[in-house]
Design an enzyme around this catalytic site. Structure first.
Site, PDB file in Angstrom:
ATOM      1  N   THR A  98      -0.255   3.817  -2.733  1.00 31.94           N
ATOM      2  CA  THR A  98      -1.299   4.140  -2.980  1.00 31.94           C
ATOM      3  C   THR A  98      -2.640   5.707  -2.113  1.00 31.94           C
ATOM      4  O   THR A  98      -2.996   4.872  -1.678  1.00 31.94           O
ATOM      5  CB  THR A  98      -2.055   4.474  -4.740  1.00 31.94           C
ATOM      6  N   GLU A 107       3.129   7.218 -18.209  1.00 28.16           N
ATOM      7  CA  GLU A 107       3.954   8.713 -18.356  1.00 28.16           C
ATOM      8  C   GLU A 107       4.754   9.328 -17.360  1.00 28.16           C
ATOM      9  O   GLU A 107       5.488   9.351 -17.246  1.00 28.16           O
ATOM     10  CB  GLU A 107       2.364  10.539 -17.336  1.00 28.16           C
ATOM     11  N   GLY A 144       0.844  -1.427   0.169  1.00 25.30           N
ATOM     12  CA  GLY A 144      -0.236   0.566   0.010  1.00 25.30           C
ATOM     13  C   GLY A 144       1.065   1.030   0.260  1.00 25.30           C
ATOM     14  O   GLY A 144       1.546   1.576   0.818  1.00 25.30           O
ATOM     15  N   GLU A 191       0.996   0.960 -11.412  1.00 27.54           N
ATOM     16  CA  GLU A 191       2.817   0.451 -10.716  1.00 27.54           C
ATOM     17  C   GLU A 191       3.485   1.732 -11.704  1.00 27.54           C
ATOM     18  O   GLU A 191       4.545   1.547 -12.001  1.00 27.54           O
ATOM     19  CB  GLU A 191       3.557  -1.251 -10.854  1.00 27.54           C
TER      20      GLU A 191
END
Lengths: 260, 384
Positions: free
Chosen positions: B126, B372, B124, B368
């Site tokens: 994000t 960009e 974890g 992941e």
């Protein structure tokens, strides 16, 4: 307890059979796999190993590339592998093959020998029982269930319409059916270990108590006159009629085809 | 330079292929439709060691290399991308950081059951307000006696509710530099399922990889033992970034598998489908498309395998991983879109796998590290 499983590398017939111009199998053009009945035999041995800690040795006779099925067997959990390979052993029929394998087995200690019922390339079902005969062992063929009880094996033998439950004292030989079990997969780590292991390679000189006249093509009484792929038949015709109508229908067809 | 696989890798590939065809493929459509985590498949993978492929044997793993693990994710993803990502997140994002940064006790306690597959792992980082800008994370951890107390939430967590062990990144201090700018210092933690104050939020309803269990993790005064700090305090950010470098190779392999699976189906379908009196494979438009896809997929495979080899032999492989993920993910998206087009109307209905594959492919350009972000990593190294 020592178990020896005899396995064979065979062409995968799932994708169809290919022949050389001379009628022999074009093995190079087909994927090579472990014969399914032999794989079931290996799985049976590995299950006995899981329960009793038995040592499982796999043995094959074949070209050097048969190393691949031995590695596969090691990756599934076999302890040792032996490849019997020699130019003079080439072209062997079931007699010469069983003589060769028996000659190799005489070097080993075993309580139980397991072979597949038959190989999908030759389909003779002769080699297993012949090995037992050469070695003077009892044989139980077509095993669908194998249990170890003390120094004996109890085997459920499959017939077309019934089963036999047979008990034999070890050492003995069992031929396994692919219905015997669902063989396990290899494990990735097992594969890596299998390639770190040494496969024992034996040639003619390592075979015990065999005559040259019983080996290879020269020692093979079987002569293949012709081999060919199955010719696909046309689709049949299905009809649904009552008995009287169907007799009349069949008689009409027989006459039409000049059978009667 | 030899591009062929050696015999043991060939055999490993054949194992993964056989397993995927027999055990995973028959369930792929159902897994997508029902959005149910394929626990039965995971149990089978556990039995055959697929949950700990690149882990040394002394920690309960298979003792294989990253390439073998990558081929496993690739072959699974050819038939079911959900199954591919379950293995990837578990292995790359949870086991790998503990193996790399954990103490011997942590490895024994966590890696051993994770590598055997007895436990499932998740990661974890994000948060609702911090995706690509991971520095924006708000979840905090404060040391209170012998325990760390975590507060905050993590979102979009793969293997969310099914996992037993979670790597969680949280802010442990804020420092000011000479110019008075505030800087968050992160640390990594190992959190067990069932830790007091640790709960799950809603299950996400996703476009693709619908069988993977994606949840929000909620920490409300969640207390974990002091010794569950992973790596040095304050080093959580580099740990997370390094972990993601490895994870990206896994996702690149997943994307590669999706593209390969789609191409396989396109080859079979276009040979069968007849229009204007002949198979569409006999039309040059189809032939050229298939050729382009095959070339692109092979290029992706080379990048993915190169990144896997870099992970095996190099300390730092960020750029290799970023290139592999960027190219493989965009290949997966392009190929699946093209394959749906080749299937025409049949490509748009759920009965055929390619519709699912196109939905599954999209996530590989996002999670992941988005495409960009991969471009930022690659160009950052170029312009350094």
């Amino acid at each position: 307890m020592n178990i020896v499983v005899c396995i064979k590398q065979v062409p995968d017939t799932k994708g169809g059979v290919k022949f050389n111009p001379d009628g022999t199998l074009d093995r190079a053009a087909m994927l090579a796999i472990m014969n399914p009945d032999d794989k079931a035999g290996l799985e049976a041995a590995l299950r006995i190993k899981d329960e009793t800690g038995a040592k499982v040795t796999v043995l094959t006779m074949g070209l050097p590339k048969a190393d691949a099925v031995l590695r596969e067997a090691l990756a599934m959990g076999a302890d040792d592998a032996i490849l019997v390979t020699d130019r003079v052993l080439g072209g062997a029929d079931t007699w010469a093959t069983s003589t060769t394998i028996a000659g190799a087995l005489r070097n080993l200690e075993y309580d139980l020998i397991i072979t597949g019922r038959q190989a999908i390339d030759g389909d003779t079902a002769q080699v297993g029982p012949q090995i037992a005969e050469h070695l003077g062992l009892p044989v139980i063929s077509y095993a669908e269930e194998i249990k170890i009880e003390g120094d004996s094996v109890i085997v459920k033998r499959q017939y077309e319409d019934r089963y036999h439950e047979l008990k034999a004292k070890m050492p003995c030989l069992i031929t396994a059916l692919s219905e015997l079990n669902e063989p396990r997969y290899m494990t990735p780590g097992g594969i890596f270990d299998a390639f770190d292991k040494e496969v024992t390679v034996w040639g003619r000189a390592d075979l015990k108590d065999v005559d040259d006249s019983d080996l290879g093509l020269k020692g093979s009484p079987t002569k293949i006159a012709k081999a060919s792929d199955k010719v696909a038949k046309g689709a049949g015709e299905k009809v649904n009629l009552d008995p009287t109508e169907s007799v009349a229908y069949l008689m009409g067809k027989f006459k039409e085809k000049h059978i009667i | 330079m030899d591009f062929s696989l050696d015999k043991k890798h060939e055999m490993a590939r054949s194992l993964f292929k056989e397993f995927a065809e027999a055990e995973v493929k028959p369930l792929a459509q159902e897994t997508d439709e029902t959005e149910a985590f394929p626990m039965e498949t995971v149990k089978k993978m556990q039995k055959y060691g697929f949950m700990g492929i690149p882990v040394p044997k002394e920690y309960g793993g298979q003792g294989c290399d990253p390439l073998t693990y990558i081929m496993c994710v690739e072959e699974l993803s050819k038939v079911c991308a959900t199954t591919g990502v379950i293995v990837s997140a578990h292995t790359s994002l949870c086991i790998d950081p503990i193996l790399t940064y954990g103490t011997e006790e942590q490895k024994q306690k966590y890696v051993v059951p994770l590598a055997s597959g007895e436990k499932i792992g998740a990661f974890g980082l994000t948060e609702p307000g911090a995706g690509t800008d991971a520095q924006g994370c708000q979840t905090k951890a404060v040391l209170d006696g012998d325990e760390w107390v975590l507060n905050g939430s993590k979102c979009f967590i793969t293997n969310g509710k099914v996992a037993d062990v979670y790597i969680v990144i949280a802010v442990t201090s804020v420092t000011e530099d000479k110019r008075g700018r505030k800087k968050k210092n992160f640390s990594a933690f190992i959190v067990d399922k069932g830790a007091p104050g640790f709960s799950f939020g809603t299950k996400e309803k996703k476009m693709g990889i619908r069988g993977s269990s994606t949840y929000e993790l909620i920490f409300e005064d969640c207390r974990i033992p002091k010794e569950n700090l992973l790596g040095p305090e304050g080093k959580g950010f580099p740990i997370a970034m390094h972990t993601l470098d490895g994870g990206r190779i896994g996702i690149a392999a997943q994307a590669l598998g999706i593209a390969e699976g789609a191409l396989e189906r396109a080859v079979a379908y276009t040979k069968e489908r007849k229009q204007f009196g002949r198979s569409i494979a006999q039309q040059q438009n189809t032939q050229f498309k298939l050729a382009d896809m095959a070339a692109r997929i092979e290029a992706a495979q080379l990048l993915v395998y190169k990144a896997a080899m870099a992970k095996a032999t190099q300390k730092v492989y960020s750029v290799e991983a970023a290139k592999a993920k960027l190219f493989a993910a965009e290949t997966a998206m392009a190929v699946t879109t093209e394959v749906v087009q080749l299937f025409g109307g049949y490509g748009y209905i759920r009965e055929y796998d390619v519709e699912r594959m196109m939905r599954d492919a999209k996530i590989t350009e996002i999670y992941e590290g988005t495409s960009e972000v991969q471009r930022m990593v690659i160009s950052g190294a170029l312009l350094k």
